[in-house]
Design an enzyme around this catalytic site. Structure first.
Site, PDB file in Angstrom:
ATOM      1  N   SER A 176      -3.059   2.258   9.715  1.00  0.00           N
ATOM      2  CA  SER A 176      -3.825   2.226   8.467  1.00  0.00           C
ATOM      3  C   SER A 176      -4.036   3.580   7.815  1.00  0.00           C
ATOM      4  CB  SER A 176      -5.189   1.575   8.718  1.00  0.00           C
ATOM      5  OG  SER A 176      -5.927   2.317   9.667  1.00  0.00           O
ATOM      6  N   HIS A 204      -2.332  -4.523   7.964  1.00  0.00           N
ATOM      7  CA  HIS A 204      -1.827  -3.851   6.766  1.00  0.00           C
ATOM      8  C   HIS A 204      -0.376  -4.224   6.446  1.00  0.00           C
ATOM      9  CE1 HIS A 204      -5.350  -1.260   6.163  1.00  0.00           C
ATOM     10  NE2 HIS A 204      -5.451  -1.331   7.483  1.00  0.00           N
ATOM     11  N   LYS A 235      -7.062  -8.178   3.146  1.00  0.00           N
ATOM     12  CA  LYS A 235      -6.347  -7.081   2.475  1.00  0.00           C
ATOM     13  C   LYS A 235      -5.399  -7.666   1.424  1.00  0.00           C
ATOM     14  CE  LYS A 235      -7.223  -3.934   6.266  1.00  0.00           C
ATOM     15  NZ  LYS A 235      -8.259  -4.780   6.897  1.00  0.00           N
TER      16      LYS A 235
END
Length: 387
Positions: A176, A204, A235
């Site tokens: 990340s 991610h 996300k």
């Protein structure tokens, strides 16, 4: 209290004191901070779906049908038909037998690792793995062996030392803070050779990497060889929650043993509905991630040409390395004055001496947005003698 005040003072002296920044509008290419419109270059809203009308309509429809709260844990009154549908869709998306939804990605990692491993196990963990993985390892009681970041020679040496002991290799898929991708092909090869379980945190990468947007296992073509695929809904999917996908027996086991699943009130129905709609968009609009990755590649190239020290990546996470914490904070403040929000990332989130601006792009940023941002980043960088 005296101890707390002393510790806070030390944090301030090291330039690590944190204050919250409050947004006054939805997250998109632009948002509003303290009444001022700013370009947002720091959100994990990778596909730009946080303010998407289709997701908002899905949430409203779910509220009208199911109300606003789940009313209990998943094992009591908190399981709705929507939860079952999402878990089935996630399993299809990840091409696994089953999946289980947790309230957050943190809780997914914590609950899964702590349920799976015990003091008779050994867990091999990349040095830059997310804090939730580290905490899960510690909570499990297993022997924690940290290997150098993405260093397969170091991993192999440590695996050989503990061969014959039940074990797990766990890694972020995309890291990340650096945006780099774990060498999953090598990790899987080592795990299979020494009969270890593999777990990948795809927080991610979900919705971003791979031909189907299904993450790093999809990206490397390893879907059938990763034992545990974890990810988040918060996300690229613009919702809330985390999930674990794998064999049916794994999911059945976690449903009985993962305390962070068992003892938490379920996610509200509207949140699940948003996740379902976002998965649909990921499948139907692959051009979103194509534009995102093309823009990220171009943005990196421009930063390098300008003379910035960056960690080159193949993801929308682009760290601009500044060095000292105070310098990174000052850079961030100057950019905010210019209408660009990129917060400074400092220790302990990143190692000492590597404080940075963590740029993360959205598919909905235009080249005009990015060009303006680059000019301001260069101007501030020159004024602060960063470049």
């Amino acid at each position: 209290m005296k101890h707390i005040m002393t510790d806070l003072q030390k944090i301030k002296e090291r330039g690590l004191y944190r204050e919250l920044t409050y947004l006054d509008a939805a997250q998109g290419p632009r948002t509003v901070i303290e009444g001022k419109s700013v370009l947002l270059l720091s959100s994990n809203n990778y596909l730009g779906l946080c303010n998407d009308e289709r997701l908002k309509k899905a949430a409203i429809s779910a509220i009208e049908n199911y109300g606003v709260g789940s009313g209990g844990s998943r094992l009591t009154t908190g399981s709705y038909k929507l939860h079952k549908e999402l878990e089935e869709r996630l399993a299809q998306f990840k091409q696994t037998e089953a999946s289980l939804v947790f309230n957050t990605g943190y809780m997914a990692n914590l609950g899964t690792i702590a349920a799976l491993a015990d003091r008779n196990w050994v867990v091999f963990c990349d040095r830059l793995n997310h804090a939730s993985i580290i905490d899960g390892c510690r909570l499990s009681g297993a022997k924690l062996i940290v290997y150098k970041h993405c260093d397969m020679e170091d991993l192999l040496k440590k695996v050989k030392k503990y061969q014959g002991i039940p074990g797990l290799i766990v890694t972020d898929g995309v890291f990340s803070m650096d945006g780099d991708i774990a060498p999953l092909e090598d990790i899987v090869e080592i795990a299979e050779r020494y009969q270890l379980i593999t777990m990948v945190d795809d927080a991610h990468a979900t919705g971003v990497l791979g031909p189907n947007g299904a993450g790093t296992a999809d990206y490397f073509g390893l879907k059938d060889r990763i034992d545990i695929q974890m990810g988040t809904l918060s996300k690229a999917l613009a919702s809330e929650g985390g999930y674990v996908a794998g064999k049916q027996c794994l999911i059945d086991y976690l449903r009985h043993r993962a305390k962070s699943f068992i003892y938490s009130t379920a996610l509200a129905p509207q949140t699940i509905a948003v996740s379902l709609k976002a998965l649909e968009i990921v499948k139907e609009q692959p051009e979103l991630r194509k534009v995102l990755l093309e823009n990220a590649k171009w943005f990196q190239e421009q930063l390098i040409l300008a003379g910035f020290k960056i960690r080159e990546t193949k993801t929308p996470i682009i760290p601009i390395i500044i060095g000292e914490a105070d310098a990174a904070v000052q850079f961030s403040r100057r950019l905010l004055e210019e209408g660009i929000y990129i917060p400074a990332i400092r220790p302990p989130t990143v190692p000492e001496g590597t404080s940075r601006l963590r740029v993360s792009l959205m598919a909905t940023h235009t080249r005009e947005d990015l060009s303006y941002s680059l000019e301001k980043i260069k101007e501030v960088g020159q004024k602060l003698d960063i470049i």
